[in-house]
Write a protein that holds these residues in place. Structure first.
Motif, PDB file in Angstrom:
ATOM      1  N   HIS A 170       0.825  -1.199   0.000  1.00 57.29           N
ATOM      2  CA  HIS A 170       0.000   0.000   0.000  1.00 57.29           C
ATOM      3  C   HIS A 170       0.863   1.254   0.000  1.00 57.29           C
ATOM      4  O   HIS A 170       2.074   1.190  -0.218  1.00 57.29           O
ATOM      5  CB  HIS A 170      -0.910  -0.004   1.231  1.00 57.29           C
ATOM      6  N   GLY A 424     -11.362   1.869   1.724  1.00 56.95           N
ATOM      7  CA  GLY A 424      -9.931   1.786   1.925  1.00 56.95           C
ATOM      8  C   GLY A 424      -9.486   1.896   3.367  1.00 56.95           C
ATOM      9  O   GLY A 424     -10.187   2.395   4.236  1.00 56.95           O
ATOM     10  N   GLU A 428      -2.969   3.970  -1.151  1.00 57.57           N
ATOM     11  CA  GLU A 428      -2.445   2.981  -2.086  1.00 57.57           C
ATOM     12  C   GLU A 428      -1.143   3.497  -2.695  1.00 57.57           C
ATOM     13  O   GLU A 428      -0.891   4.696  -2.728  1.00 57.57           O
ATOM     14  CB  GLU A 428      -3.472   2.697  -3.180  1.00 57.57           C
ATOM     15  N   TYR A 430       0.836   0.951  -5.146  1.00 58.20           N
ATOM     16  CA  TYR A 430       1.328  -0.343  -5.615  1.00 58.20           C
ATOM     17  C   TYR A 430       1.857  -0.243  -7.032  1.00 58.20           C
ATOM     18  O   TYR A 430       1.131   0.110  -7.955  1.00 58.20           O
ATOM     19  CB  TYR A 430       0.210  -1.382  -5.556  1.00 58.20           C
ATOM     20  N   SER A 545       2.127   8.419  -3.043  1.00 63.77           N
ATOM     21  CA  SER A 545       1.012   7.494  -2.833  1.00 63.77           C
ATOM     22  C   SER A 545      -0.204   8.073  -3.532  1.00 63.77           C
ATOM     23  O   SER A 545      -0.199   9.213  -3.986  1.00 63.77           O
ATOM     24  CB  SER A 545       0.696   7.330  -1.341  1.00 63.77           C
TER      25      SER A 545
END
Length: 818
Positions: A170, A424, A428, A430, A545
């Protein structure tokens, strides 16, 4: 003087203070902040030309003033080796939070590492190795040499399946694009590791396999859609507590009717009204309470289903909507496949669903109408959102698919005021090479470790002792195996490297496990480790992010990490280089060559190697461009760079084109409590031990565990219990209780909760002084997704309320007006 902070005044930031862009590193909402810093020996004055804010601070500031910060936002930290004042305050111009700060984000200042104020003194500052019966500091070269040498020898003897990995997937504090790329490159490119798991579940998998398999990404709308929706359907999410400022800044305006102008401007030629809300949750939460206060009880429908029956409800709602002719036939014909087959497979009557869910038929019919009944001939705009109550609940895959079925059938994907999205946990971030070799289903890593498989375990920002299922059995097996290695290491001088490595390998051959923990603070699982590596967190490194609406931003480094701590991506680089040397020294040049390409010196280098080269639209994204975008950033994927701005994507699927062209409906028949052993557990034990997060603390309390503000309030995890059940159990508020079943036992403090149903409790998840995972069974779904939510057990009193709980308030957490 402020509570527990011993501060009665704050310095004034001077004109010309440094400003950096920051995104709160806690929950997925990703509120925008500014880091304001200046030399510790200077400060500004009250006159407008003397202070950073340009305001006359000799006068009382207004309630919405930007020229204000609290003690919780302030600290003294190191910046390039020198002490500076630091203020982390919400950015009023950020579209996400508009200057709001939650109890978590607005404490980022005081939760920063400081040698002056002593905050976060538990932070890891140096690599540590096990020697002479304890953990002691060493150099990076020494620690990485030992990790690389044991890793290489285990792989030579057992193959890459001998390497077990636990890793974040994450963004925010425990990940980010820089760090997920680095770990992914190491384990999925230089190696092909199969036995890898995620930070909060026992295998390497998605929590939302179903929606992805249907062609619908789980973060497909924007936060503004909550302001535009006619109806919000919230499933297994307690948004006020866990996505606080998303709820306050984007849901509340629609509930109050203050987003009407925006609706009429953006969605002309259709009728509008303040939103209705449907909340699917077995328990009454503070979110239900807040929605009733802000919207009025007549606009809130709380469907307090029997725990784990969401799937039956969704199938019945879709059946009812189709029977009423409320589906979006044009959308389905143009952009989906398999509707008729899905409808036939999932057909569930309202009466059948009522019997299973405990709802009345009228409640189900009312929900169907609120979701899909046309408004004066126009399609109703409904936003579907879900989180851990569904994701970590019964029959995850099918339940997720059933909710997406309903959203597709009503045409509410890709449209303003719509979406079918997860709320969530973390942000995130990824980006990794292909994980296809891992397989689907992936390996159940916890079980492999319990069964004695593998020889070495690399852990990245995970603490399974608090955040896994079947935790008690896992802890026992893990401690036993790692102790074997500790005993072996104690038998040889640490300085005799060959003897040390041989002793470790002999212990591994006898069932031992060598454990390497990378984290920012000491952890429960880290107590078993043989090497601990100190990591930097967000703000101590540059970190990118995205939040729950795919809004990507750069948190700029605004302080030094503690001691010799490093960014995870740079730890990976050092480990990869050590592995290359180890393999080359062993005469395996072909293997050593796989560990080339880790010559990153900065986080930006890792970002450019990963996201910029490999992400969808990544070629448009650089640190320089992100800095210019500030705390609003852009919404992924990027599609262009024009006029000095990264052009993003506000909503996905607006043209009706999905992952494979058309979205696919899914057969999701009800099959009861799916995970092995759950029905028997329910039949045997009287209490539902529901669990989740709370507003006051973040996740596993890793930064709060030495913080008086939080730990004085919650010295143990609370378990909310109906007062009549408490009478039967002969327990009072604050008493210590044991929660137990055949899986294990744990402890909590009793919290009387009048709104709790009889025999239904709610306990804080992942708390260090009482992990709820101890009583969660090992049962998973077909893709190794755990079911934490449907856990049943018994409760008994351990002791009367001790001093730490006797002084607490157990006031009802709901608020009332009038």
């Amino acid at each position: 003087m402020t509570y527990k902070r011993n501060i009665d005044r704050l310095p004034i930031p001077p004109k010309g203070a440094n400003v950096r862009n920051v995104v709160c590193h806690y929950c997925i909402v990703g509120c925008g902040y500014h880091a304001i810093s200046w030399d510790v020996n200077t400060q500004g004055g009250p006159k407008p030309d003397q202070n950073f804010f340009g305001e006359d601070l000799s006068k009382q500031q207004g309630a919405e003033s930007h020229a204000w910060f609290s003690p919780s936002m302030y600290n003294i930290v190191k910046q390039d080796g020198r002490d500076v004042h630091l203020v982390l305050m919400p950015d009023s111009k950020c579209e996400v939070n508009s200057g709001l700060g939650s109890i978590r984000g607005a404490r980022q200042g005081e939760l920063s590492y400081s040698e002056v104020t002593g905050t976060q003194s538990q932070r890891l500052t140096d690599p540590m190795v096990y020697r002479y019966g304890g953990m002691y500091p060493t150099s990076w070269d020494d620690a990485l040499w030992l990790v690389a040498e044991i890793t290489r020898r285990v792989v030579q003897e057992q193959g890459e399946d001998g390497l077990m990995v636990s890793a974040f997937d994450h963004g925010g504090a425990g990940g980010g694009y820089e760090n997920t790329w680095a770990t992914g490159k190491l384990y999925f490119d230089s190696m092909k590791v199969k036995n890898i798991r995620i930070h909060n579940r026992p295998a390497y998998n998605s929590e939302v396999h179903a929606t992805r398999d249907m062609g619908v990404g789980e973060l497909n709308n924007c936060y503004e859609d909550a302001e535009l929706a006619d109806t919000i359907v919230a499933v297994g999410t307690n948004a006020l507590e866990t996505q606080t400022n998303y709820f306050l800044n984007h849901w509340i305006p629609n509930l109050r009717g203050t987003s009407m102008d925006k609706k009429q401007q953006q969605l002309a030629n259709e009728p509008h009204a303040p939103a209705r809300v449907i909340i699917v949750d077995p328990r009454r939460t503070v979110t239900v309470n807040a929605c009733e206060i802000e919207a009025g009880k007549d606009k809130v429908l709380h469907l307090a289903i029997n725990s784990g029956t969401d799937l039956a409800l969704f199938n019945a709602l879709t059946t009812e909507i189709a029977a009423k002719g409320w589906t979006d036939k044009a959308f389905m014909q143009a952009h989906t496949t398999g509707f008729d087959e899905m409808l036939a497979a999932n057909k569930t009557s309202v009466d059948q669903a009522a019997q299973l869910t405990g709802l009345s038929p009228d409640q189900i019919r009312k929900a169907a109408a609120w979701i899909a009944e046309p408004k004066e001939g126009k399609r109703r705009r409904t936003m579907f959102c879900y989180e851990k109550g569904l994701i970590w609940g019964n029959d995850n895959y099918r339940t997720n698919g059933a909710l997406v079925n309903m959203a597709l059938a009503t045409g509410n994907v890709g449209q303003p005021g719509g979406g079918c999205v997860r709320m969530g946990g973390h942000q995130e971030g990824y980006e990794r090479p292909s994980d296809a070799h891992v397989g689907k289903p992936a390996a159940y890593v916890d079980r492999l470790l319990i069964e004695g498989k593998g020889g070495i375990h690399h852990i990245w920002a995970c603490d399974h002792f608090k955040t896994t299922l079947n935790a008690l059995e896992f802890k026992k097996a893990y401690k036993r195996r790692t102790d074997l290695v500790k005993y072996a290491m104690e038998g040889v001088p640490y300085g005799d490297r060959e003897a040390l490595v041989n002793a470790v390998m002999d212990a591994i051959r006898k069932g031992g496990l060598f454990s390497v923990d990378v984290d920012i603070v000491p952890t429960k699982i880290g107590e078993c480790s043989h090497v601990v590596l100190p990591a930097a967190t967000s703000g101590e490194m540059n970190l990118t992010s995205m939040n729950g609406e795919r809004r990507m931003r750069l948190t700029e480094r605004y302080m030094d990490p503690p001691g010799n701590a490093r960014a995870d991506c740079l730890i990976v680089a050092g480990l990869a280089q050590a592995l290359e040397r180890s393999w080359r020294a062993a005469g395996k040049n072909d293997v050593a060559d796989k560990f080339k390409g880790y010559d990153w010196k900065t986080e930006e280098a890792a970002f450019m190697d990963g996201y910029n080269k490999h992400a969808d639209g990544g070629k448009f994204v650089t640190y320089e461009r992100l800095r210019a975008m500030g705390t609003n950033g852009f919404q992924e994927p990027a599609v262009d760079f024009k006029d000095g701005k990264i052009i993003g994507t506000k909503r996905l699927y607006t043209d009706g084109t999905f992952k494979e062209g058309k979205a696919k409906f899914m057969a999701t028949q009800w099959r009861g409590l799916q995970a092995a052993g759950k029905q028997a557990e329910k039949d045997k034990f009287p209490f539902l031990i529901n669990n989740g997060r709370a507003n006051h603390v973040w996740q596993s309390v890793y930064l709060d565990q030495n913080n008086d503000f939080v730990m004085d309030r919650f010295p143990l995890p609370y378990i909310q219990v109906n007062p009549d059940d408490m009478k039967d159990l002969r327990i009072n508020a604050g008493d210590l209780v044991e929660v137990y079943n055949d899986n294990g036992s744990t402890q909590a403090m009793a919290y009387p909760t009048p709104t709790a149903k009889r025999k239904q409790t709610f306990m804080l998840f992942a708390y260090p002084t009482g992990p709820q995972g101890n009583v969660v069974s090992k049962g998973v779904n077909e893709f190794i997704i755990p079911n934490y939510k449907q856990t049943w057990g018994n409760i008994r009193k351990i002791a009367d309320a001790p001093e730490v709980t006797r002084k607490l308030t157990f006031k009802d957490q709901e608020y009332h007006t009038g």
